[in-house]
Scaffold this active site. Structure first.
Site, mmCIF file in Angstrom:
data_model
loop_
_atom_site.group_PDB
_atom_site.id
_atom_site.type_symbol
_atom_site.label_atom_id
_atom_site.label_comp_id
_atom_site.label_asym_id
_atom_site.label_seq_id
_atom_site.Cartn_x
_atom_site.Cartn_y
_atom_site.Cartn_z
ATOM 1 N N CYS A 195 29.968 -66.490 0.468
ATOM 2 C CA CYS A 195 30.216 -65.157 -0.100
ATOM 3 C C CYS A 195 30.087 -65.192 -1.623
ATOM 4 C CB CYS A 195 31.603 -64.661 0.284
ATOM 5 S SG CYS A 195 31.918 -62.982 -0.283
ATOM 6 N N ASN B 248 18.636 -69.021 7.187
ATOM 7 C CA ASN B 248 18.907 -67.598 7.010
ATOM 8 C C ASN B 248 18.239 -67.102 5.725
ATOM 9 O OD1 ASN B 248 21.756 -65.859 5.727
ATOM 10 N ND2 ASN B 248 20.234 -64.985 7.084
ATOM 11 N N GLN C 90 34.448 -65.177 11.665
ATOM 12 C CA GLN C 90 34.258 -65.851 10.380
ATOM 13 C C GLN C 90 35.501 -65.678 9.517
ATOM 14 O OE1 GLN C 90 31.610 -64.417 7.114
ATOM 15 N NE2 GLN C 90 30.467 -66.304 7.459
ATOM 16 N N HIS D 190 21.921 -70.292 3.866
ATOM 17 C CA HIS D 190 21.238 -69.117 3.306
ATOM 18 C C HIS D 190 20.426 -69.617 2.114
ATOM 19 C CE1 HIS D 190 21.654 -64.763 1.522
ATOM 20 N NE2 HIS D 190 20.418 -65.198 1.555
#
Length: 562
Positions: free
Chosen positions: A308, A409, A277, A377
C-alpha cells in the site's frame, strides 16, 4: 453520503422487525413508531419490483424498502412468498459475519489470544544479545513458540515478568502466568479442556502439514480498496475470476470489533477460493488479528499488505514501509504463520524509491519466514501508477522465489498482456485495475479473444451490480444510497474502457488516457464520459433520482476531467 433529509422521519427498526411494543428506548426513541405517519413522509418508490422479494420470497426491509409496492398488502402488511422463502430457509449466502457476542468479547478485551501471546513472549525475552528484545537470529518459528511464558512458578520471583506488548488497556500478563501452580510440578495450563485431551490438542500443526494453496495458473482478482466489494467480486466471479480477496482491512480496527471493518471480510457463497488482506505495522496487533480470524471466519488464505503506497498507511509503518523495516516484517510473517491454520501470502512492490529495487533481496527471506506465496506489483511506491510495470524485474524475482509461487501484477488489460506475463515464468497473474475497467477481462483471457461488448450488455452488468448491491447493503434508502456510492466509484474506472470496435490498434493499453470520442449509440457515448455528472446520470437510470444537494468525489483521485 448519509441521507440526512430522510433521517428526520425514519421508522424505528423495532417496527420494521415486527416488535414495536418492545422498543428498547421507549418514549425516548427519536424514530417514528406510527407506520401511517411514516408512509406519509416516505420518498416515492423507485420501481415496481423488489430484487429481495423476487429472489428470496421476502424483503426484510418491509415498509422501509424503496421498492415496497412490490410486497406490501393491505394495512402496510409485508407479503411473504412462503414457497420461495422455504427454499432459502437455513442457507447462509454470506459468511464471515461479526456476531454480537464476538463484538462484545473484543470490546471488553475478553478474547483469548493464547498462541499469539506465547509467540510475543518469545520475542520479548532477552536472547543473549545484551538483553535486547526482538529478532532471535537463527531461531525458527517452532523454537520461538516453545519459548513461551509457561515456566515453573518458582522461577518467577527471580526473573522479570515477560513483557508482552499489550493492547490499550489490556492486562499484560498472559493467561498462563495468572493461573496458580498445579501440584506435582506440572506446568500451569491456560486452556480449560472438556473431555479427554487428544493428539490434536497436544501436537502442533507443522508448516509442511498446512493446507496447500493450489492456485498456480489461476486468475486472481486483486484486493481493491473501496471498489473490491462483495457485489463487484460476484460480477468478476461470473466472468471467470478464479481467486478473490477481500478489501484491505486494518488489523487494529478488527481487534476493536468495528462493524465497518469486519464487513470487508464477508464472503459470498459463490467465492470458492477466497482470502482476506490485513494491514498493520506491528507484530503484536498483526499476530493477534491473525489468530482472531483463524478462529472466527472461513477463509482459504490470509494476505499481508506490504504494497500500500498511501501516506496514511506508510507513515504509520504499514504497507510499503514494512519493506524497509525487515526486523518487524520478519516478526509479523513468522508470528502470523505460526497462529494460522491456512496459508499465509504476502503482496509487495518492487521497492519504495523509484530506481532502487529491493524485492529480489526480500523475497528469499519471505520464503524462509514461512509464507506460502508472494505477489509482486511491478512498480515502486514512488511510481504509484504513473509508469509501466517492470515485468522483466518480475521475471527475475520469479526465478529467485522458486520453489515458492510468485504471482505478477501490473498493467494487464487484454489476453495478450496476460499471455506475455505468463511467459515471464510467474506462477499466475493478479488483475487489479484491468478488472475495474473491464470485468469481462477474465472471460477474454480464458477464451483468448477480444470481446466487442455492446453498451446494452455493459448496462446489464451495471444492473446486476445494483441488484447485488441492494441484496448486500439493503433496499431501504440507506442501502440504495450506499449502492449508488459504490456504483459511482466503479464508474470512475469503467469510463476508461474504449470499445474494441472503435480502436485503431488492438489492444488498449492501461496507462493511455482515452481520447474523447462518440460511441456507436447514445449509451456508449454516455458511458465513455469522464464527467462526474454523466456518471450520476447513469446511476439515476438504475437507482432513481439522487437526493437533493447530492455530491460525489471519487476516492481514488480518478477525478472527472471537464
Amino acid at each position: 453520503m448519509k441521507p440526512n433529509h430522510y433521517e428526520q422521519s425514519r421508522l424505528c427498526p423495532s417496527v420494521t422487525q415486527g416488535c414495536a411494543e418492545k422498543c428498547y428506548f421507549g418514549a425516548r426513541c427519536r424514530f417514528l413508531h406510527d407506520v401511517g405517519e411514516y408512509m406519509a413522509s416516505k420518498p416515492p418508490d423507485l420501481g415496481r419490483s423488489c430484487v429481495l422479494f423476487e429472489t428470496f420470497g421476502k424483503c426484510i426491509y418491509g415498509v422501509t424498502c424503496r421498492f415496497a409496492q412490490a410486497h406490501l398488502g393491505d394495512g402496510y402488511q409485508n407479503v411473504v412468498n412462503t414457497d420461495l422463502a422455504k427454499q432459502w430457509e437455513g442457507k447462509s449466502l454470506v459468511r464471515n459475519n461479526l456476531s454480537k457476542d464476538l463484538q462484545h468479547q473484543l470490546r471488553k478485551r475478553k478474547f483469548n489470544f493464547r498462541k499469539a501471546e506465547e509467540y510475543l513472549c518469545g520475542l520479548a525475552k532477552p536472547h543473549g544479545d545484551g538483553g535486547k528484545g526482538g529478532k532471535a537470529p537463527g531461531r525458527s518459528a517452532e523454537e520461538q513458540e516453545e519459548s513461551n511464558c509457561t515456566t515453573p512458578q518458582d522461577g518467577l520471583g527471580d526473573s522479570p515478568q515477560c513483557p508482552v506488548l499489550p493492547e490499550q488497556g489490556e492486562d499484560p500478563k498472559p493467561d498462563a502466568l495468572q493461573s496458580p501452580g498445579l501440584p506435582g510440578g506440572e506446568e500451569a495450563s491456560s486452556t480449560k479442556t472438556v473431555g479427554p485431551v487428544t493428539d490434536e490438542d497436544v501436537v502442533k500443526l507443522r508448516s509442511c502439514e498446512k493446507k496447500k494453496l493450489e492456485i498456480q495458473g489461476k486468475l486472481y482478482l486483486a484486493p481493491l480498496t473501496t471498489c473490491g466489494n462483495l457485489p463487484f467480486r460476484r460480477i468478476c466471479k461470473r466472468f471467470g475470476a478464479d481467486v478473490t480477496c477481500g478489501e484491505m482491512a486494518v488489523c487494529t480496527n478488527l481487534l476493536q470489533g468495528q462493524s465497518s471493518e469486519w464487513a470487508l471480510l464477508k464472503r459470498h457463497h459463490t467465492e470458492d477460493i477466497f482470502g482476506v488482506q490485513l494491514e498493520g505495522a506491528f507484530p503484536d496487533t498483526m499476530t493477534k488479528c491473525a489468530e482472531l480470524l483463524n478462529q472466527t471466519i472461513e477463509v482459504d488464505f490470509v494476505d499481508i499488505n506490504v504494497g500500500c503506497p498511501i501516506d496514511l498507511v506508510y507513515k504509520k509503518g504499514g504497507g510499503c514501509a514494512l519493506m524497509t523495516r525487515s526486523n518487524k516484517f520478519e516478526q509479523i510473517v513468522r508470528g502470523m504463520n505460526l497462529v494460522l491454520d491456512v496459508p499465509l501470502t504476502v503482496k509487495i512492490r518492487t521497492g519504495v524509491q523509484e530506481k532502487i529495487n529491493v524485492a529480489h533481496k526480500i523475497i528469499p527471506k519471505i520464503r524462509e519466514w514461512g509464507a506460502s506465496m508472494v505477489t509482486l506489483h511491478g512498480r515502486s511506491r514512488e511510481q504509484r501508477y504513473t509508469r509501466g510495470a517492470d515485468w522483466d524485474y518480475i521475471a527475475e524475482c520469479a526465478k529467485i522465489a522458486s520453489p515458492m509461487p510468485l504471482f505478477g501484477n501490473g498493467d494487464i488489460l487484454s489476453y495478450e498482456d496476460a499471455n506475455r506475463a505468463m511467459q515471464m515464468g510467474v506462477s499466475g497473474i493478479m488483475i487489479a485495475r484491468g478488472a475495474l475497467i473491464k470485468p469481462w477481462l477474465f472471460t477474454e483471457i480464458k477464451e483468448q479473444r477480444h470481446w466487442d461488448i455492446s453498451s446494452s450488455e455493459r448496462f446489464d452488468i451495471l444492473k446486476d451490480f445494483t441488484n447485488y448491491g441492494l441484496e448486500h447493503w439493503g433496499s431501504d434508502t440507506q442501502g440504495v444510497e450506499k449502492t449508488r456510492k459504490f456504483l459511482l466509484e466503479w464508474l470512475s474506472f469503467l469510463c476508461r474502457y474504449i470499445p474494441v470496435g472503435l480502436l485503431e490498434h488492438l489492444p488498449q493499453k492501461i496507462n493511455e488516457r482515452p481520447p474523447y470520442y462518440m460511441g456507436r449509440d447514445y449509451l456508449e457515448t454516455l458511458m465513455a464520459s469522464q464527467n462526474v455528472d454523466d456518471w450520476i446520470k447513469i446511476s439515476e437510470l438504475l437507482l432513481g433520482p439522487v437526493p437533493t444537494s447530492f455530491t460525489f468525489l471519487p476516492k481514488h483521485k480518478a477525478n472527472s476531467y471537464r
